[in-house]
Design an enzyme around this catalytic site. Sequence first.
Site, PDB file in Angstrom:
ATOM      1  CB  VAL A  63     -11.863  11.846  10.724  1.00 24.00           C
ATOM      2  CG1 VAL A  63     -12.934  12.905  10.604  1.00 24.00           C
ATOM      3  CG2 VAL A  63     -10.497  12.351  10.298  1.00 24.00           C
ATOM      4  CE1 TYR A 154      -2.162  16.671   2.719  1.00 24.80           C
ATOM      5  CE2 TYR A 154      -1.204  17.058   0.559  1.00 24.80           C
ATOM      6  CZ  TYR A 154      -2.191  17.303   1.491  1.00 24.80           C
ATOM      7  OH  TYR A 154      -3.214  18.168   1.186  1.00 24.80           O
ATOM      8  CB  ALA A 155       2.220  12.087  -2.126  1.00 24.99           C
ATOM      9  CB  ALA A 156       1.122   7.573   0.547  1.00 27.39           C
ATOM     10  CE  LYS A 158      -5.166  15.268   1.292  1.00 19.51           C
ATOM     11  NZ  LYS A 158      -6.538  15.483   1.770  1.00 19.51           N
TER      12      LYS A 158
END
Length: 246
Positions: A63, A154-156, A158
Amino acid sequence: MTSLDLTGKVAFVTGGTRGIGFAIAEALVASGARVAISGRDAGRAAEASRRLGGGAVGVACDVADEAQVDTAIAAIEAGLGGIDILVNNAGVTRDNILLRLDGAAWDEVLDTNLKGAFHTSRAVIKGMMKRRNGRIINISSIVGLIGNKGQANYAASKAGLIGFTKAIAREYASRGITANCVAPGYIETDMTNALPEDARKALLDSIALGRLGQPADIAGAVLYLASDLAAYVTGQVLVVDGGMTM
Ligand code: NDP
């Protein structure tokens, strides 16, 4: 009469080869949709689609790669028909504390988790607009809402997905298209199976319902958002975390 029946609908679930994505695909197939799933490897995608039964097809597509996404979506639409339901589920983690987080780990996570959803959404939106109907469901995370040590990238990604979802929810509402997020808590999959026993116990203590989530718990929320029952729901974040954050 509104229902969970998705007969006649075409769905595309990215990262459907295992874990949460596979459970989402299973639920969509069980509700009558024709489902395409993707993964980075053609063999794995084909094998997973076989496990889903006759109504499903597997396509190889990273993707993060815009050209691969465009080719995959054109192939799905030629084979199954226009995509009515897009589930952006493909995701990766490359955890490290900020001090040690390098640019490659940042880019890989952002390119897959966030830019991937941009690629797929842009590729399906024209068709959805033409048909004046569409559902875009993005798999975010509670980490995008509350943060987590060692997961700045990962937090950024999501949290970014939540902003992206709300923006497109506003842009395409007048065309009959809804966009929502599901934010899972801690779900038992390959992504989370390396948890040491003491960390697992501490985690369980923080979950009101007293158990880790299963992929099917997330699939239920996605199915609702994909169905007629959620026709008046857009731009929302549905947290499915057993009461871990509230
Ligand atoms: P898994 O690691 O079990 O599965 C990840 C899936 O994503 C696989 O099907 C994998 O396919 C696919 N994938 C990874 N990178 C790409 C890529 N570049 N292009 C296409 N497909 C890709 O993860 P989970 O099932 O646990 O997670 C699914 C989603 O849910 C993710 O977005 C994750 O961030 C989110 N989530 C998970 C939580 C959890 O506790 N498990 C909690 C909150 C959110 P393949 O390897 O075949 O390419």
